[in-house]
Design a protein around this motif. Structure first.
Motif, PDB file in Angstrom:
ATOM      1  N   ARG A 289     -23.687 -24.092  36.312  1.00  0.00           N
ATOM      2  CA  ARG A 289     -24.954 -24.369  37.000  1.00  0.00           C
ATOM      3  C   ARG A 289     -26.118 -23.684  36.278  1.00  0.00           C
ATOM      4  NH1 ARG A 289     -26.371 -25.316  42.501  1.00  0.00           N
ATOM      5  NH2 ARG A 289     -24.286 -26.199  42.712  1.00  0.00           N
ATOM      6  N   LYS A 290     -25.926 -22.443  35.882  1.00  0.00           N
ATOM      7  CA  LYS A 290     -27.031 -21.697  35.269  1.00  0.00           C
ATOM      8  C   LYS A 290     -27.271 -22.133  33.826  1.00  0.00           C
ATOM      9  CE  LYS A 290     -27.289 -18.072  38.565  1.00  0.00           C
ATOM     10  NZ  LYS A 290     -27.725 -16.694  38.857  1.00  0.00           N
ATOM     11  N   LEU A 291     -26.251 -22.585  33.144  1.00  0.00           N
ATOM     12  CA  LEU A 291     -26.463 -23.144  31.810  1.00  0.00           C
ATOM     13  C   LEU A 291     -27.303 -24.414  31.876  1.00  0.00           C
ATOM     14  CD1 LEU A 291     -22.980 -22.628  30.125  1.00  0.00           C
ATOM     15  CD2 LEU A 291     -25.155 -21.690  29.337  1.00  0.00           C
TER      16      LEU A 291
ATOM     17  N   THR B  57     -23.169 -23.028  48.380  1.00  0.00           N
ATOM     18  CA  THR B  57     -22.020 -23.857  48.026  1.00  0.00           C
ATOM     19  C   THR B  57     -20.755 -23.029  47.878  1.00  0.00           C
ATOM     20  OG1 THR B  57     -23.442 -25.447  46.874  1.00  0.00           O
ATOM     21  CG2 THR B  57     -21.110 -25.465  46.311  1.00  0.00           C
ATOM     22  N   LEU B  58     -20.879 -21.882  47.216  1.00  0.00           N
ATOM     23  CA  LEU B  58     -19.707 -21.071  46.897  1.00  0.00           C
ATOM     24  C   LEU B  58     -19.255 -20.196  48.050  1.00  0.00           C
ATOM     25  CD1 LEU B  58     -20.694 -19.943  43.287  1.00  0.00           C
ATOM     26  CD2 LEU B  58     -19.091 -21.742  43.922  1.00  0.00           C
ATOM     27  N   GLU B  59     -20.194 -19.733  48.860  1.00  0.00           N
ATOM     28  CA  GLU B  59     -19.862 -18.766  49.909  1.00  0.00           C
ATOM     29  C   GLU B  59     -18.891 -19.326  50.928  1.00  0.00           C
ATOM     30  OE1 GLU B  59     -20.438 -16.657  53.797  1.00  0.00           O
ATOM     31  OE2 GLU B  59     -21.018 -18.713  53.289  1.00  0.00           O
ATOM     32  N   GLY B  60     -18.970 -20.598  51.170  1.00  0.00           N
ATOM     33  CA  GLY B  60     -18.120 -21.189  52.194  1.00  0.00           C
ATOM     34  C   GLY B  60     -16.839 -21.811  51.678  1.00  0.00           C
ATOM     35  N   GLY B  61     -16.670 -21.824  50.341  1.00  0.00           N
ATOM     36  CA  GLY B  61     -15.488 -22.481  49.786  1.00  0.00           C
ATOM     37  C   GLY B  61     -14.350 -21.514  49.555  1.00  0.00           C
TER      38      GLY B  61
ATOM     39  N   ASP C 237     -26.965 -11.734  54.432  1.00  0.00           N
ATOM     40  CA  ASP C 237     -26.327 -12.138  53.183  1.00  0.00           C
ATOM     41  C   ASP C 237     -27.126 -11.598  52.002  1.00  0.00           C
ATOM     42  OD1 ASP C 237     -24.386 -13.572  54.522  1.00  0.00           O
ATOM     43  OD2 ASP C 237     -25.518 -15.438  54.482  1.00  0.00           O
ATOM     44  N   ILE C 238     -26.449 -11.167  50.964  1.00  0.00           N
ATOM     45  CA  ILE C 238     -27.106 -10.705  49.739  1.00  0.00           C
ATOM     46  C   ILE C 238     -26.795 -11.633  48.575  1.00  0.00           C
ATOM     47  CG2 ILE C 238     -27.279  -8.851  48.036  1.00  0.00           C
ATOM     48  CD1 ILE C 238     -26.678  -6.878  50.276  1.00  0.00           C
ATOM     49  N   GLY C 239     -25.515 -11.921  48.354  1.00  0.00           N
ATOM     50  CA  GLY C 239     -25.179 -12.820  47.266  1.00  0.00           C
ATOM     51  C   GLY C 239     -23.730 -12.688  46.843  1.00  0.00           C
TER      52      GLY C 239
ATOM     53  N   GLU D 167     -28.990 -22.441  46.428  1.00  0.00           N
ATOM     54  CA  GLU D 167     -28.036 -23.475  46.816  1.00  0.00           C
ATOM     55  C   GLU D 167     -26.649 -23.171  46.253  1.00  0.00           C
ATOM     56  OE1 GLU D 167     -28.289 -26.078  48.867  1.00  0.00           O
ATOM     57  OE2 GLU D 167     -30.279 -25.312  49.377  1.00  0.00           O
ATOM     58  N   LEU D 168     -26.631 -22.532  45.086  1.00  0.00           N
ATOM     59  CA  LEU D 168     -25.372 -22.159  44.469  1.00  0.00           C
ATOM     60  C   LEU D 168     -24.583 -21.224  45.386  1.00  0.00           C
ATOM     61  CD1 LEU D 168     -23.503 -22.153  41.997  1.00  0.00           C
ATOM     62  CD2 LEU D 168     -24.935 -20.347  41.009  1.00  0.00           C
ATOM     63  N   TYR D 169     -25.256 -20.247  45.950  1.00  0.00           N
ATOM     64  CA  TYR D 169     -24.579 -19.313  46.857  1.00  0.00           C
ATOM     65  C   TYR D 169     -24.060 -20.041  48.091  1.00  0.00           C
ATOM     66  CZ  TYR D 169     -23.971 -15.666  50.367  1.00  0.00           C
ATOM     67  OH  TYR D 169     -23.463 -14.859  51.352  1.00  0.00           O
TER      68      TYR D 169
END
Length: 449
Positions: free
Chosen positions: A124-126, A106-110, A79-81, A102-104
């Protein structure tokens, strides 16, 4: 051809043109030394790092994509991103979430739309950027204006945000995907930051380099106030970010202004390219300077500096609307001298190609500035460059060499007391050296015996 190799090649080709289970377009990248940097955290993937076979034909600028390596002989992928694609820019992909976050995960599987992913990443980054600034003591009772988000330094390449008290200014939209997803990003800014005002500004030359050619737009403003009073280092300033130079106030020099104020007690100060007078006012209000003279070619800037002096009850600062080259030549001819000289010109070297020409300009400016430093007792020159090409060439030595040559031309003996950069809120990525654009060199100038 052995069956195992043929199967591996076929599976690689097929996967290059599929959608991942998450619904994201899959882009595969080779596992080699060239791609090691962004597999290790770099956010910008150059076009020559991509294999043409890994790009689905329907992919277009602004599309969110899932990034993985090609399989190894055992069929395993790294995985890279998650990134955003650009079909025109030399930055083919900007990574927005790396695989180890953790952000990746969360998003990668949705199963989310591109807009939902953009909103999730930016929100998240803000929040992370807010937490980071709080750890720097920002905002504080003495400073309510600072850089909240600084592009790659906060993991969102192509966007910078400055906070000015209750007003939020998007200081720099410099990537095509930011413009494409502007509506979602604006909604995120309002939701997360709960700001009263939002001003959206474009950096047109950077956007053109990124392949974005949109219709010219007026600055987007939400609930705009006509004028705002901000606070930095305990000093008040009027700002008007709409229609003014960049954001209307530069927060990157905050720590360098503090440095100057600590040297200014009882001294005379010359502030060249003074803009709205921030160096002068720090020296006068916080430093106890005897007298400050600010010079700028912009009449509007000089008028703003005078208003800021009045706002702070300062009567020992004068501001002159005049080109700094002409002012210095006149001051030299009249024998004027100053204990502290600040030279903070605009960007003179926008690219590496322009360095040689720009260095001649820096040389001439620093030569004349050095001539104006007190000859009897010596003094200090703080000389700055906001050109990334100048700040980063040869690790910054190119700029220092230019100053040294200027000192020889001026007939002044100098020493380097130190180098500083943008205020800490202008965060940078350890892997993105070119983002370290600002250098302020504190030069000691010896008395003439």
């Amino acid at each position: 051809m052995p069956t195992s190799i043929a199967f591996l090649l076929l599976s690689t080709l097929l996967l290059s043109f599929t959608f991942h289970a998450s619904g994201l377009t899959l882009i595969q990248l080779p596992r080699n030394k060239r791609t090691l940097t962004f597999r290790s955290g770099q956010q910008l993937i150059y076009r020559n790092s991509l294999s043409s076979a890994s790009l689905p034909p329907t992919l277009k600028t602004g599309d969110i994509c899932l990034l993985k390596t090609f399989p190894d002989p055992q069929g395993q992928y790294d995985d890279i991103g998650i990134g955003v694609y650009n079909e025109e820019s030399m930055y083919a992909i900007r990574i927005l979430a790396h695989h180890n976050s953790e952000l990746y995960k969360t998003l990668e599987g949705g199963e989310l739309t591109d807009e939902e992913i953009v909103y999730s990443i930016f929100s998240r980054k803000l929040r992370a950027a807010q937490s980071s600034r709080l750890s720097l003591g920002l905002p504080s009772p003495s400073t309510d204006s600072y850089r909240l988000l600084n592009g790659e330094g906060d993991g969102l390449s192509g966007l910078s945000l400055d906070v000015y008290g209750p007003t939020l200014t998007v200081a720099m939209s410099s990537a095509a995907y930011v413009e494409i997803h502007k509506e979602t990003i604006m909604r995120c800014l309002k939701d997360v930051l709960e700001c009263e005002d939002v001003v959206w500004k474009r950096t047109e030359n950077r956007l053109m380099q990124d392949g974005f050619v949109g219709e010219e737009e007026e600055e987007v403003v939400v609930e705009r106030k006509e004028q705002n009073i901000i606070l930095e280092n305990g000093i008040k300033y009027y700002i008007q970010p709409v229609g003014s130079q960049k954001t209307g106030f530069y927060t990157d020099q905050r720590s360098n202004r503090e440095l100057v104020s600590g040297l200014a007690e009882g001294k005379t100060v010359l502030d060249l390219c003074c803009f709205v007078g921030a160096f002068s006012l720090n020296a006068a209000v916080n430093g106890g300077a005897k007298k400050c003279t600010g010079v700028d070619s912009s009449k509007d800037a000089v008028a703003a500096a005078q208003e800021n002096a009045e706002l702070n009850g300062v009567d020992n600062c004068e501001f002159i609307a005049m080109g700094i080259e002409a002012y210095m030549k006149d001051a030299i001819s009249r024998g004027l001298e100053y204990d502290i000289v600040i030279l903070d010109p605009p960007k003179l070297a926008p690219t590496v190609k322009s360095l040689e020409r720009a260095s001649r300009k820096y040389h001439a400016l620093n030569r004349d500035a050095l001539k104006l430093v007190n000859k009897k007792s010596g003094g200090v020159l703080m000389t700055c460059t906001c050109s990334s090409a100048m700040s980063t060439m040869n690790g910054g030595q190119y700029f220092l060499n230019t100053i040294q040559r200027a000192s020889l031309a001026a007939g002044r003996e100098i020493t380097l007391h130190g180098r500083s950069h943008a205020a800490a809120c202008h965060s940078t990525s350890p892997l993105e050296g070119s983002s370290n654009y600002l250098t302020a060199a504190l030069i000691g100038v010896a008395a003439e015996e």
